[in-house]
Design a protein around this motif. Structure first.
Motif, PDB file in Angstrom:
ATOM      1  N   SER A 270       0.831  -1.205   0.000  1.00  0.00           N
ATOM      2  CA  SER A 270       0.000   0.000   0.000  1.00  0.00           C
ATOM      3  C   SER A 270       0.869   1.260   0.000  1.00  0.00           C
ATOM      4  N   ASN A 271       0.489   2.231  -0.832  1.00  0.00           N
ATOM      5  CA  ASN A 271       1.167   3.534  -0.824  1.00  0.00           C
ATOM      6  C   ASN A 271       0.228   4.631  -0.316  1.00  0.00           C
ATOM      7  N   SER A 272      -0.850   4.224   0.368  1.00  0.00           N
ATOM      8  CA  SER A 272      -1.877   5.178   0.794  1.00  0.00           C
ATOM      9  C   SER A 272      -1.351   6.195   1.806  1.00  0.00           C
ATOM     10  N   LYS A 273      -0.431   5.791   2.686  1.00  0.00           N
ATOM     11  CA  LYS A 273       0.059   6.703   3.724  1.00  0.00           C
ATOM     12  C   LYS A 273       0.859   7.859   3.124  1.00  0.00           C
ATOM     13  N   ILE A 274       1.796   7.556   2.218  1.00  0.00           N
ATOM     14  CA  ILE A 274       2.626   8.610   1.649  1.00  0.00           C
ATOM     15  C   ILE A 274       1.777   9.551   0.791  1.00  0.00           C
ATOM     16  N   LYS A 275       0.792   9.013   0.071  1.00  0.00           N
ATOM     17  CA  LYS A 275      -0.066   9.874  -0.752  1.00  0.00           C
ATOM     18  C   LYS A 275      -0.949  10.767   0.124  1.00  0.00           C
ATOM     19  N   LYS A 276      -1.426  10.213   1.220  1.00  0.00           N
ATOM     20  CA  LYS A 276      -2.259  10.993   2.141  1.00  0.00           C
ATOM     21  C   LYS A 276      -1.449  12.124   2.768  1.00  0.00           C
ATOM     22  N   ASP A 277      -0.247  11.811   3.234  1.00  0.00           N
ATOM     23  CA  ASP A 277       0.561  12.818   3.923  1.00  0.00           C
ATOM     24  C   ASP A 277       1.123  13.874   2.975  1.00  0.00           C
ATOM     25  N   LEU A 278       1.316  13.510   1.720  1.00  0.00           N
ATOM     26  CA  LEU A 278       1.780  14.491   0.731  1.00  0.00           C
ATOM     27  C   LEU A 278       0.605  15.159   0.013  1.00  0.00           C
ATOM     28  N   GLN A 279      -0.605  14.708   0.326  1.00  0.00           N
ATOM     29  CA  GLN A 279      -1.832  15.266  -0.248  1.00  0.00           C
ATOM     30  C   GLN A 279      -1.849  15.163  -1.778  1.00  0.00           C
ATOM     31  N   ILE A 280      -1.533  13.969  -2.256  1.00  0.00           N
ATOM     32  CA  ILE A 280      -1.594  13.708  -3.696  1.00  0.00           C
ATOM     33  C   ILE A 280      -2.558  12.548  -3.941  1.00  0.00           C
ATOM     34  N   THR A 281      -3.266  12.613  -5.051  1.00  0.00           N
ATOM     35  CA  THR A 281      -4.259  11.584  -5.378  1.00  0.00           C
ATOM     36  C   THR A 281      -3.647  10.436  -6.159  1.00  0.00           C
ATOM     37  N   ASN A 282      -2.841  10.779  -7.157  1.00  0.00           N
ATOM     38  CA  ASN A 282      -2.209   9.761  -7.995  1.00  0.00           C
ATOM     39  C   ASN A 282      -0.749  10.112  -8.231  1.00  0.00           C
ATOM     40  N   LEU A 283       0.082   9.089  -8.386  1.00  0.00           N
ATOM     41  CA  LEU A 283       1.482   9.308  -8.727  1.00  0.00           C
ATOM     42  C   LEU A 283       1.582   9.717 -10.202  1.00  0.00           C
ATOM     43  N   PRO A 284       2.665  10.383 -10.594  1.00  0.00           N
ATOM     44  CA  PRO A 284       2.777  10.926 -11.956  1.00  0.00           C
ATOM     45  C   PRO A 284       2.654   9.893 -13.062  1.00  0.00           C
ATOM     46  N   ILE A 285       3.206   8.697 -12.836  1.00  0.00           N
ATOM     47  CA  ILE A 285       3.216   7.672 -13.880  1.00  0.00           C
ATOM     48  C   ILE A 285       2.419   6.457 -13.417  1.00  0.00           C
ATOM     49  N   SER A 286       1.513   5.988 -14.248  1.00  0.00           N
ATOM     50  CA  SER A 286       0.725   4.815 -13.890  1.00  0.00           C
ATOM     51  C   SER A 286       1.609   3.571 -13.872  1.00  0.00           C
ATOM     52  N   SER A 287       1.130   2.542 -13.219  1.00  0.00           N
ATOM     53  CA  SER A 287       1.894   1.293 -13.124  1.00  0.00           C
ATOM     54  C   SER A 287       2.224   0.741 -14.502  1.00  0.00           C
ATOM     55  N   LYS A 288       1.226   0.705 -15.373  1.00  0.00           N
ATOM     56  CA  LYS A 288       1.433   0.138 -16.710  1.00  0.00           C
ATOM     57  C   LYS A 288       2.365   1.000 -17.546  1.00  0.00           C
ATOM     58  N   ASP A 289       2.177   2.319 -17.514  1.00  0.00           N
ATOM     59  CA  ASP A 289       3.031   3.208 -18.313  1.00  0.00           C
ATOM     60  C   ASP A 289       4.486   3.147 -17.852  1.00  0.00           C
ATOM     61  N   GLY A 290       4.684   3.042 -16.545  1.00  0.00           N
ATOM     62  CA  GLY A 290       6.044   2.934 -16.018  1.00  0.00           C
ATOM     63  C   GLY A 290       6.719   1.658 -16.466  1.00  0.00           C
ATOM     64  N   LEU A 291       5.971   0.560 -16.442  1.00  0.00           N
ATOM     65  CA  LEU A 291       6.534  -0.721 -16.868  1.00  0.00           C
ATOM     66  C   LEU A 291       6.797  -0.747 -18.368  1.00  0.00           C
ATOM     67  N   ILE A 292       5.901  -0.166 -19.135  1.00  0.00           N
ATOM     68  CA  ILE A 292       6.125  -0.097 -20.588  1.00  0.00           C
ATOM     69  C   ILE A 292       7.397   0.701 -20.892  1.00  0.00           C
ATOM     70  N   LYS A 293       7.604   1.791 -20.169  1.00  0.00           N
ATOM     71  CA  LYS A 293       8.825   2.590 -20.344  1.00  0.00           C
ATOM     72  C   LYS A 293      10.055   1.752 -20.044  1.00  0.00           C
ATOM     73  N   THR A 294       9.976   0.941 -19.004  1.00  0.00           N
ATOM     74  CA  THR A 294      11.097   0.063 -18.651  1.00  0.00           C
ATOM     75  C   THR A 294      11.325  -0.985 -19.731  1.00  0.00           C
ATOM     76  N   PHE A 295      10.256  -1.645 -20.176  1.00  0.00           N
ATOM     77  CA  PHE A 295      10.386  -2.682 -21.190  1.00  0.00           C
ATOM     78  C   PHE A 295      10.952  -2.137 -22.501  1.00  0.00           C
ATOM     79  N   ARG A 296      10.535  -0.951 -22.870  1.00  0.00           N
ATOM     80  CA  ARG A 296      11.042  -0.355 -24.113  1.00  0.00           C
ATOM     81  C   ARG A 296      12.534  -0.071 -24.030  1.00  0.00           C
ATOM     82  N   SER A 297      13.036   0.159 -22.830  1.00  0.00           N
ATOM     83  CA  SER A 297      14.471   0.429 -22.664  1.00  0.00           C
ATOM     84  C   SER A 297      15.305  -0.830 -22.853  1.00  0.00           C
ATOM     85  N   PHE A 298      14.681  -2.008 -22.707  1.00  0.00           N
ATOM     86  CA  PHE A 298      15.409  -3.273 -22.862  1.00  0.00           C
ATOM     87  C   PHE A 298      15.730  -3.539 -24.333  1.00  0.00           C
TER      88      PHE A 298
END
Length: 298
Positions: A270-298
């Protein structure tokens, strides 16, 4: 702002260095391999990010005391220097493996720690020491527990899976259904920078993970899409797979019980605590987009 980073030559260190520098900070590398690092300890900075450490040895050739010397004892020396310095923040990168090697349900920060490996035990011992010290007025301590970190340039299990899919080999464990949390290096860097700049944030332990978990089958599908290939999933009955894995415990098969567990188990963070304390709803990069970026680098 001046920010000190140990372990700056590693994968996380290199990316954090680039990101924080782009955000206008002055980065000061501190090599703990330097025999005189204590004499050369920076006089002041806004934050000290401690990344240096001994990573988990999957070949199990390292001695337990090796982990303690580097991950616990060296951290203690560094923290004691921090306590006497004018540095405001100490950010220690621990690991979710300091708490649990496997688990049921979702890992939160208040989960009772029960690490089984020398790596996990050395990390939790370092955590206990840091949390047991009295912080001088104005100082902050953040313990970060990231799950599996990935990004361009990172070599690890995701790279191995990519190579299997690229060869056109059907994924043989499609009958197993799991969910795993991952952490994009971009999201990690974003969170660290936000923590340093949020002056009202108080000391504490924080899990780092992307917003959504994915199954291994979804990973295979993402890799296939990145390669422009058709997804090949082979749903061999679990009982047969487990029998083959049992044989692999005694014979030199590519699959054994331990490897099967790592490939098919769930590990939700869970990342709910850090998002709550930093008052952010979503991280900049989605899980799928981040992984696709990684895979493309391979």
């Amino acid at each position: 702002m001046k920010i000190i980073i140990t372990g700056i030559s590693g994968f996380v260190g290199q990316n954090l260095n680039t990101y924080l520098h782009q955000m206008g900070n002055e980065i000061i590398p501190l090599s703990l391999r330097d025999p005189v690092w204590e004499e050369n300890f920076p006089a002041t900075a806004i934050a000290l990010i401690h990344l240096a450490g001994k990573a988990h040895d999957t070949s199990n050739t390292s001695k337990p005391e090796d982990y303690l010397i580097i991950n616990r004892d060296l951290t203690i020396k560094l923290f004691n220097k921090f306590l006497k310095s004018e540095i405001r923040d100490f950010i220690y990168f621990s690991s979710v493996k300091a708490v649990a090697d496997s688990l049921e349900g979702v890992l939160h920060e208040n989960f009772a720690a029960n690490p089984l490996t020398p790596y996990g035990k050395s990390k939790i011992e370092a955590e206990k020491y840091l949390l047991g010290q009295k912080l001088p007025m104005g100082k902050r301590l953040f313990i970060i527990r990231p799950c599996m970190i990935h990004g361009p340039g990172n070599k690890g299990n995701l790279n191995l899976m990519y190579k299997v899919v690229k060869k056109g080999i059907p994924w043989p464990l499609a009958a197993f259904h799991n969910q795993r949390s991952f952490l994009s290096i971009d999201n990690l860097s974003f969170l660290v920078e936000k923590m340093i700049n949020k002056v009202e944030l108080t000391s504490g332990i924080y899990n780092f993970a992307d917003d959504n978990a994915l199954s291994t089958n979804e990973l295979v599908n993402l890799i296939s899409g990145t390669l422009g290939q058709k997804t090949k999933l082979w749903a061999i009955p679990p009982l047969i797979v487990k029998l083959v894995a049992k044989i692999g415990d005694y014979l030199p098969f590519p699959l054994n019980s331990e490897r099967l567990k790592k490939l098919t188990e769930s590990y939700l963070v869970s990342n709910s605590k850090i998002k709550k304390d930093l008052q952010i709803t979503n991280l900049p990069i989605s899980s799928k987009d981040g992984l696709i970026k990684t895979f493309r680098s391979f």
